[in-house]
Design a protein around this motif. Sequence first.
Motif, PDB file in Angstrom:
ATOM      1  N   VAL A   1       3.704   6.186  -6.060  1.00  0.00           N
ATOM      2  CA  VAL A   1       3.611   6.420  -7.270  1.00  0.00           C
ATOM      3  C   VAL A   1       2.327   6.647  -7.939  1.00  0.00           C
ATOM      4  CG1 VAL A   1       5.684   4.948  -8.063  1.00  0.00           C
ATOM      5  CG2 VAL A   1       3.506   3.847  -7.956  1.00  0.00           C
ATOM      6  N   ARG A   2       1.474   6.977  -6.926  1.00  0.00           N
ATOM      7  CA  ARG A   2       0.007   7.497  -7.234  1.00  0.00           C
ATOM      8  C   ARG A   2      -0.850   6.123  -7.549  1.00  0.00           C
ATOM      9  NH1 ARG A   2      -0.526  13.661  -8.465  1.00  0.00           N
ATOM     10  NH2 ARG A   2      -2.307  13.007  -9.110  1.00  0.00           N
ATOM     11  N   ALA A   3      -0.666   5.007  -7.236  1.00  0.00           N
ATOM     12  CA  ALA A   3      -1.322   3.977  -7.612  1.00  0.00           C
ATOM     13  C   ALA A   3      -2.513   3.684  -6.674  1.00  0.00           C
ATOM     14  CB  ALA A   3      -0.363   2.594  -8.029  1.00  0.00           C
TER      15      ALA A   3
ATOM     16  N   LEU B   1       2.056  14.022  -4.482  1.00  0.00           N
ATOM     17  CA  LEU B   1       0.369  13.911  -4.194  1.00  0.00           C
ATOM     18  C   LEU B   1      -0.180  15.047  -4.623  1.00  0.00           C
ATOM     19  CD1 LEU B   1       0.737  12.106  -0.766  1.00  0.00           C
ATOM     20  CD2 LEU B   1       0.902  11.091  -3.124  1.00  0.00           C
ATOM     21  N   GLU B   2       0.458  16.189  -5.006  1.00  0.00           N
ATOM     22  CA  GLU B   2      -0.388  17.415  -5.279  1.00  0.00           C
ATOM     23  C   GLU B   2      -0.261  17.876  -6.540  1.00  0.00           C
ATOM     24  OE1 GLU B   2       1.442  20.477  -2.691  1.00  0.00           O
ATOM     25  OE2 GLU B   2       0.054  20.023  -1.004  1.00  0.00           O
ATOM     26  N   ILE B   3       0.594  17.373  -7.518  1.00  0.00           N
ATOM     27  CA  ILE B   3       0.894  17.707  -8.963  1.00  0.00           C
ATOM     28  C   ILE B   3      -0.528  17.049  -9.632  1.00  0.00           C
ATOM     29  CG2 ILE B   3       3.151  18.334  -8.757  1.00  0.00           C
ATOM     30  CD1 ILE B   3       3.709  15.724  -9.933  1.00  0.00           C
TER      31      ILE B   3
ATOM     32  N   THR C   1       0.944  -1.195  -0.207  1.00  0.00           N
ATOM     33  CA  THR C   1      -0.191   0.217  -0.011  1.00  0.00           C
ATOM     34  C   THR C   1       0.902   1.307   0.095  1.00  0.00           C
ATOM     35  OG1 THR C   1      -1.670  -1.006   1.105  1.00  0.00           O
ATOM     36  CG2 THR C   1      -1.886   1.313   1.386  1.00  0.00           C
ATOM     37  N   MET C   2       2.015   1.150   0.823  1.00  0.00           N
ATOM     38  CA  MET C   2       2.743   2.377   0.787  1.00  0.00           C
ATOM     39  C   MET C   2       3.614   2.532  -0.447  1.00  0.00           C
ATOM     40  SD  MET C   2       6.499   2.786   1.135  1.00  0.00           S
ATOM     41  CE  MET C   2       6.986   1.474   1.569  1.00  0.00           C
ATOM     42  N   ALA C   3       3.929   1.477  -1.045  1.00  0.00           N
ATOM     43  CA  ALA C   3       4.782   1.572  -2.279  1.00  0.00           C
ATOM     44  C   ALA C   3       3.730   2.104  -3.408  1.00  0.00           C
ATOM     45  CB  ALA C   3       5.048   0.188  -2.848  1.00  0.00           C
TER      46      ALA C   3
ATOM     47  N   PHE D   1       2.268  14.389 -13.537  1.00  0.00           N
ATOM     48  CA  PHE D   1       2.962  12.883 -12.687  1.00  0.00           C
ATOM     49  C   PHE D   1       3.513  12.097 -13.717  1.00  0.00           C
ATOM     50  CE2 PHE D   1       2.741   8.881 -10.771  1.00  0.00           C
ATOM     51  CZ  PHE D   1       3.996   8.954 -10.082  1.00  0.00           C
ATOM     52  N   VAL D   2       2.265  11.361 -14.553  1.00  0.00           N
ATOM     53  CA  VAL D   2       2.644  10.351 -15.766  1.00  0.00           C
ATOM     54  C   VAL D   2       3.589  10.827 -16.816  1.00  0.00           C
ATOM     55  CG1 VAL D   2       1.622   9.108 -17.405  1.00  0.00           C
ATOM     56  CG2 VAL D   2       0.178   9.516 -15.430  1.00  0.00           C
ATOM     57  N   HIS D   3       3.430  12.260 -17.170  1.00  0.00           N
ATOM     58  CA  HIS D   3       4.283  12.412 -18.245  1.00  0.00           C
ATOM     59  C   HIS D   3       5.678  12.867 -17.820  1.00  0.00           C
ATOM     60  CE1 HIS D   3       6.016  15.420 -21.235  1.00  0.00           C
ATOM     61  NE2 HIS D   3       5.174  14.355 -22.248  1.00  0.00           N
ATOM     62  N   ASP D   4       5.994  13.636 -16.642  1.00  0.00           N
ATOM     63  CA  ASP D   4       7.067  14.081 -16.153  1.00  0.00           C
ATOM     64  C   ASP D   4       8.040  13.270 -15.209  1.00  0.00           C
ATOM     65  OD1 ASP D   4       6.799  16.197 -17.954  1.00  0.00           O
ATOM     66  OD2 ASP D   4       6.187  17.572 -16.295  1.00  0.00           O
ATOM     67  N   PHE D   5       7.212  12.313 -14.418  1.00  0.00           N
ATOM     68  CA  PHE D   5       7.714  11.788 -13.222  1.00  0.00           C
ATOM     69  C   PHE D   5       7.816  10.335 -13.472  1.00  0.00           C
ATOM     70  CE2 PHE D   5       6.858  16.003 -11.470  1.00  0.00           C
ATOM     71  CZ  PHE D   5       7.880  16.091 -10.585  1.00  0.00           C
ATOM     72  N   LEU D   6       6.558   9.617 -13.737  1.00  0.00           N
ATOM     73  CA  LEU D   6       6.570   8.169 -13.686  1.00  0.00           C
ATOM     74  C   LEU D   6       7.490   7.631 -14.894  1.00  0.00           C
ATOM     75  CD1 LEU D   6       5.214   5.614 -12.292  1.00  0.00           C
ATOM     76  CD2 LEU D   6       3.245   5.948 -13.960  1.00  0.00           C
TER      77      LEU D   6
END
Length: 317
Positions: free
Chosen positions: A54-56, A76-78, A48-50, A83-88
């Motif tokens: 990654v906002r899953a 958690l705020e962006i 759950t933490m993991a 998030f999907v385009h720039d981070f994940l």
Amino acid sequence: MSLLEVEDLTISYKTTKGKFLAVKHLSFDIKKGEIISVIGESGSGKTTMAKALVRAIKPPANIDSGKVLLNGNNLLEISQNKFVHDFLWVKVSYVPQSSQNSLNPTQKIIEHFIDTGTSHGLRDKKEIEDRAVKLLQLVRLPKSILQSYPHQLSGGMKQRVLIALSLLFEPELIIMDEPVTALDIATQRHILNIIKELNEKNRTSIIFITHEINLAIYLATKLLVMYGGELMEFGDREKIEKNPLHPYTISLLSSVPKLFGDLSKIKPVTEGKINSKGCPFFYRCPNAMSICENNEPETYTIEGDKVRCFLYGANKA
């Protein structure tokens, strides 16, 4: 400076019996080049933490509070699109539990790399293939794998494909949830050595989630021990291995047989339910005190490491 900072993360599940807290007020950090092994029994909140990092997290789960800061950016705020385009995949990758099932059975391996690459701005398919070949070599797989379908590969090969895919954009952080579960011992050791190589060559930070203590100790520079959704102990792996502070950590380490150790000294972790009012380990703890039953311990600092236990209250940080 920390690469990732998790601050006061609390996650709940909505059930027919009300709200269930799966992760409670969790705080820890990871610096560039570190490997943190997250250990704890099933149901301790590791996965759950993991997923939250990654906002899953999806309903009926919900992130009630907290921050997940990656290089100062609160993930958690962006917006989800940002998030999907720039981070994940670009800055942080996630190899989920049972990741062998994460590969699309109708696609060849090369298509998985192309889809991931093009969705994050790479348009040259030849460049993506060249990157894929190098990454497969890194995890000791031949180029020919690219033309295979997932069902044509062994479990260990699929696991290495997922690790290679997670490295497509050379992220600073990779989160691996039980990446070697259900694999034979030889394949486990091979994949662990690959993870160590990635860490040493690229200084990639890794969060390695497992319930197998020996694997956690073998790989980690730091250990994060969880129970009942809470941090029990967090700190340097060598220090915790030699001198564990929390009674739960002591119990875990005492339950693992050593190659040349005295088998008579092995002690299974005491059975018991999770305490929902105070310290979650209260009913199983050999050092339990009356204060532990209805009061949650704070996090105390002992020689730089963190522990949540009233035994250390006099050393409050």
